[in-house]
Write a protein that holds these residues in place. Structure first.
Motif, PDB file in Angstrom:
ATOM      1  N   ASP A 106       0.222  38.805  12.822  1.00  0.00           N
ATOM      2  CA  ASP A 106      -0.939  38.807  13.721  1.00  0.00           C
ATOM      3  C   ASP A 106      -1.259  37.415  14.248  1.00  0.00           C
ATOM      4  O   ASP A 106      -1.694  37.254  15.386  1.00  0.00           O
ATOM      5  N   SER A 107      -1.014  36.417  13.427  1.00  0.00           N
ATOM      6  CA  SER A 107      -1.379  35.042  13.786  1.00  0.00           C
ATOM      7  C   SER A 107      -0.543  34.475  14.934  1.00  0.00           C
ATOM      8  O   SER A 107      -0.934  33.469  15.533  1.00  0.00           O
ATOM      9  N   LYS A 156       1.098  36.728  17.367  1.00  0.00           N
ATOM     10  CA  LYS A 156       1.264  37.707  18.452  1.00  0.00           C
ATOM     11  C   LYS A 156       0.747  37.150  19.765  1.00  0.00           C
ATOM     12  O   LYS A 156      -0.332  36.570  19.830  1.00  0.00           O
TER      13      LYS A 156
END
Length: 120
Positions: free
Chosen positions: A62-63, A65
């Motif tokens: 997620d960090s 994307k």
């Protein structure tokens, strides 16, 4: 024997870009998924991005994307990590990784790592 050799790390200012490369040898590259991990001192190694053997599917932490893109060139036995809009928290040693299955046994391989430092 299987070898993974990373290159492309370095020092970059916040907001800048880098492209990491991982040259693979010793196995049938196109059959296996490839991954990029990163690690900072005192922390566990974390998965950054992965790509399937044919390159049809990718996944990202997620960090990263929307900022990082993983790709591969099966003709060159190379996987890439394009890193844009870099932040100081992206500073880490980045490792190339694959898991090769031979005769039913899983072998995990790592490259030597390449340092990425994001700082002004």
């Amino acid at each position: 024997q299987v070898q993974l050799v990373e290159s492309g790390g370095g020092l970059v200012q916040p907001g800048g870009s880098l492209r990491l490369s991982c040259a693979a040898s010793g196995f049938t590259f196109s059959r296996y998924a490839m991954n990029w991990y990163r690690q900072t001192p005192g922390k566990e190694r974390e998965l950054v991005a992965g790509i399937t053997g044919a390159g049809a599917s990718t996944n990202y932490a997620d960090s990263v994307k929307g900022r990082f893109t993983i790709s591969r060139d099966n003709a060159k036995n190379t996987v890439y990590l394009q890193m844009n809009s870099l932040k100081p928290e992206d500073t880490a040693v980045y490792y190339c990784n694959t898991v090769v299955v031979q005769y039913g046994v899983r072998y995990v391989y790592w490259g030597q790592g390449t340092q990425v430092t994001v700082s002004s």
